[in-house]
Design a protein around this motif. Sequence first.
Motif, PDB file in Angstrom:
ATOM      1  N   PRO A  72      19.860  49.230  11.870  1.00  0.00           N
ATOM      2  CA  PRO A  72      18.425  49.201  11.568  1.00  0.00           C
ATOM      3  C   PRO A  72      18.131  49.507  10.107  1.00  0.00           C
ATOM      4  O   PRO A  72      18.839  50.280   9.463  1.00  0.00           O
ATOM      5  CB  PRO A  72      17.838  50.291  12.461  1.00  0.00           C
ATOM      6  CG  PRO A  72      18.870  50.583  13.484  1.00  0.00           C
ATOM      7  CD  PRO A  72      20.194  50.222  12.875  1.00  0.00           C
ATOM      8  N   ASN A  73      17.091  48.907   9.589  1.00  0.00           N
ATOM      9  CA  ASN A  73      16.647  49.120   8.224  1.00  0.00           C
ATOM     10  C   ASN A  73      16.064  50.527   8.115  1.00  0.00           C
ATOM     11  O   ASN A  73      15.124  50.859   8.824  1.00  0.00           O
ATOM     12  CB  ASN A  73      15.592  48.070   7.877  1.00  0.00           C
ATOM     13  CG  ASN A  73      15.131  48.166   6.448  1.00  0.00           C
ATOM     14  OD1 ASN A  73      15.254  49.197   5.795  1.00  0.00           O
ATOM     15  ND2 ASN A  73      14.577  47.065   5.961  1.00  0.00           N
ATOM     16  N   PRO A  74      16.593  51.380   7.233  1.00  0.00           N
ATOM     17  CA  PRO A  74      16.074  52.743   7.118  1.00  0.00           C
ATOM     18  C   PRO A  74      14.606  52.786   6.676  1.00  0.00           C
ATOM     19  O   PRO A  74      13.880  53.725   6.986  1.00  0.00           O
ATOM     20  CB  PRO A  74      16.978  53.420   6.086  1.00  0.00           C
ATOM     21  CG  PRO A  74      17.787  52.352   5.473  1.00  0.00           C
ATOM     22  CD  PRO A  74      17.707  51.135   6.327  1.00  0.00           C
ATOM     23  N   GLY A  75      14.148  51.758   5.978  1.00  0.00           N
ATOM     24  CA  GLY A  75      12.753  51.713   5.559  1.00  0.00           C
ATOM     25  C   GLY A  75      11.798  51.537   6.731  1.00  0.00           C
ATOM     26  O   GLY A  75      10.609  51.805   6.614  1.00  0.00           O
ATOM     27  N   LEU A  76      12.319  51.075   7.859  1.00  0.00           N
ATOM     28  CA  LEU A  76      11.487  50.863   9.043  1.00  0.00           C
ATOM     29  C   LEU A  76      11.646  51.972  10.070  1.00  0.00           C
ATOM     30  O   LEU A  76      11.251  51.817  11.223  1.00  0.00           O
ATOM     31  CB  LEU A  76      11.838  49.520   9.678  1.00  0.00           C
ATOM     32  CG  LEU A  76      11.580  48.284   8.817  1.00  0.00           C
ATOM     33  CD1 LEU A  76      12.066  47.032   9.526  1.00  0.00           C
ATOM     34  CD2 LEU A  76      10.116  48.168   8.472  1.00  0.00           C
TER      35      LEU A  76
END
Length: 100
Positions: A72-76
């Motif tokens: 998963p994208n850490p920004g999300l």
Amino acid sequence: SPAQKLVFNRVNGKRPPLLLQQISAPEECYTLAHEENVRFVYEAWQQVEQQLDGSQSEESACGPVQYVEKTPNPGLKNFVPIDLEEWWAQQFLAKIENCS
């Protein structure tokens, strides 16, 4: 302080004829082609959901595959999906409250 409402004064106190037509919205008419397209998409999606449910229980290699992101994208991390039905309901109620 609450936002100020815009007020438009009518000329001679009368509404323009076009505005009256917009208020009494005509009933929506669906063509046979529209109904056929909606039915096709609905039935196709139902098949995909059934195949997806069946493939998850049987672990078969055939049929649709549901995408799951492995990293998963850490920004999300804090992303919360919006409930569009709830959002539209809130917008609708806000318009009603602003009109009264």
